[in-house]
Design a protein around this motif. Structure first.
Motif, mmCIF file in Angstrom:
data_model
loop_
_atom_site.group_PDB
_atom_site.id
_atom_site.type_symbol
_atom_site.label_atom_id
_atom_site.label_comp_id
_atom_site.label_asym_id
_atom_site.label_seq_id
_atom_site.Cartn_x
_atom_site.Cartn_y
_atom_site.Cartn_z
ATOM 1 N N ILE A 1 0.837 -1.207 0.000
ATOM 2 C CA ILE A 1 0.000 0.000 0.000
ATOM 3 C C ILE A 1 0.858 1.237 0.000
ATOM 4 C CG2 ILE A 1 -1.728 1.271 1.337
ATOM 5 C CD1 ILE A 1 -2.723 -1.372 2.388
ATOM 6 N N PHE A 2 1.865 1.286 0.814
ATOM 7 C CA PHE A 2 2.762 2.426 0.866
ATOM 8 C C PHE A 2 4.171 1.945 0.525
ATOM 9 C CE2 PHE A 2 -0.563 3.497 3.961
ATOM 10 C CZ PHE A 2 -1.014 4.692 3.400
ATOM 11 N N THR B 1 7.080 6.822 0.124
ATOM 12 C CA THR B 1 5.852 7.509 0.573
ATOM 13 C C THR B 1 5.800 7.589 2.071
ATOM 14 O OG1 THR B 1 4.676 6.673 -1.381
ATOM 15 C CG2 THR B 1 3.337 7.460 0.474
ATOM 16 N N LEU B 2 6.221 6.489 2.733
ATOM 17 C CA LEU B 2 6.216 6.462 4.177
ATOM 18 C C LEU B 2 7.164 7.495 4.754
ATOM 19 C CD1 LEU B 2 5.165 5.091 6.726
ATOM 20 C CD2 LEU B 2 7.009 3.403 6.519
ATOM 21 N N VAL C 1 8.037 12.739 7.417
ATOM 22 C CA VAL C 1 8.648 14.076 7.371
ATOM 23 C C VAL C 1 7.576 15.159 7.487
ATOM 24 C CG1 VAL C 1 9.919 15.700 5.939
ATOM 25 C CG2 VAL C 1 10.680 13.323 6.087
ATOM 26 N N GLY C 2 6.481 14.930 6.752
ATOM 27 C CA GLY C 2 5.391 15.920 6.816
ATOM 28 C C GLY C 2 4.805 16.010 8.205
ATOM 29 N N PHE C 3 4.641 14.847 8.864
ATOM 30 C CA PHE C 3 4.089 14.838 10.218
ATOM 31 C C PHE C 3 4.995 15.598 11.168
ATOM 32 C CE2 PHE C 3 3.958 12.775 14.392
ATOM 33 C CZ PHE C 3 2.639 13.043 14.750
ATOM 34 N N LEU C 4 6.332 15.350 11.015
ATOM 35 C CA LEU C 4 7.281 16.039 11.874
ATOM 36 C C LEU C 4 7.264 17.542 11.629
ATOM 37 C CD1 LEU C 4 10.286 13.522 11.714
ATOM 38 C CD2 LEU C 4 8.726 13.901 13.629
#
Length: 284
Positions: free
Chosen positions: A4-5, A9-10, A15-18
């Motif tokens: 799925i990922f 992508t993971l 990185v975006g979450f951080l």
């Protein structure tokens, strides 16, 4: 089975979450330092404020229109109520004026009645006065049952207004002194002048001048303006001394052979509501 990922992508999601966490933490740190709301909170507040403003505009407009409509309806209601009160005041004013006029007329009649020594009076009320015969006749609410007879004089608030021309059981018809017809009743009068009394008769009524006319007066008669005119009592049923009016003008007839006297009636012939019928002591 396909993943799925992917690892790439993971990594990007982490990185975006951080980054988001870092921005929130930094925003909170900056907010505490500057005593201002956090960036994201300001964004949410601005968005919610903008939405509230957008919603409040039509809401306020609708509320304003509703208040205006309510005020308009209240104004109509108050206006209707005030008009009703105003109509009531106008009616009360007319009623008061009518009562005052009637009271004044009765007071004058009372004073006139006190001066009547050689005859009695029978009070009556006008019950009919047709517009077509306004200046010639009216009907009163007393008749033969009250002792009235044809030919008796009728007085208004200040003097003679006419003569009974027709007497029924419970009402009677009055021929007014303003009647201009040829067969109208005439009566004998006396002018009380400073140089002596002058007898004569009412021969006509001038509708234009609204005055009685005393004709065929000798040129030698010394008559002046404001001389008092009363009934002479000559001729029968009409007692003497009833006030008729005052001389308003003294002229000559068309041939210059005699005088023509204009008499202003003492009673207002346009307002006749209460009357007194004079009954001579000889009639009793």
């Amino acid at each position: 089975m396909r993943k799925i990922f992917s690892s790439r992508t993971l990594v990007l999601l982490m990185v975006g979450f951080l980054v988001v966490v870092g921005l929130i933490a930094g925003s909170n740190w900056w907010a505490k330092k500057t005593n201002n709301p956090p960036f994201f909170q300001r964004v949410v507040n601005d968005l919610s404020g903008g939405m509230a403003k957008v919603i409040s505009v039509p809401s306020n407009a609708v509320g304003h229109r509703a208040n205006s409509l309510a005020n308009l309806l209240n104004t109509f209601s108050e206006n209707k109520e005030l008009k009703g009160k105003l109509d009531g005041y106008a009616q009360n004013k007319v009623r008061l004026q009518t009562v005052e006029e009637e009271n004044e007329s009765l007071k004058k009649q009372l004073g006139l009645k006190k001066s009547l020594t050689d005859y009695e009076t029978i009070p009556a009320v006008t019950i009919s006065r047709s517009p077509t015969t306004w200046n010639s006749q009216l009907v009163i609410d007393k008749g033969a049952r009250s002792g009235l007879k044809k030919g008796m004089p009728v007085m208004g608030d200040s003097g003679v207004i006419g003569i009974l021309s027709e007497v029924n059981t419970v009402n009677a018809k009055v021929a007014l002194i303003s009647d201009t017809s040829e067969d109208s009743n005439r009566f004998a009068i006396t002018v009380r002048s400073g140089s002596g009394d002058v007898n004569g008769i009412v021969t006509d009524y001038d509708a234009d001048k609204k005055m009685l006319v005393m004709g065929s007066v000798p040129n030698s008669a010394n008559l002046n303006k404001d001389d008092t005119v009363v009934t002479s009592g000559l001729g029968g049923k009409i007692p003497s001394g009833l006030l008729v009016g005052k001389i308003a003008d003294v002229t000559s007839d068309s041939y210059g052979l005699s005088k023509k006297i204009y008499i202003q009636p003492s009673s207002d012939l346009s307002k006749i509501s209460n009357v007194l019928v004079a009954k001579s002591s000889l009639e009793s």
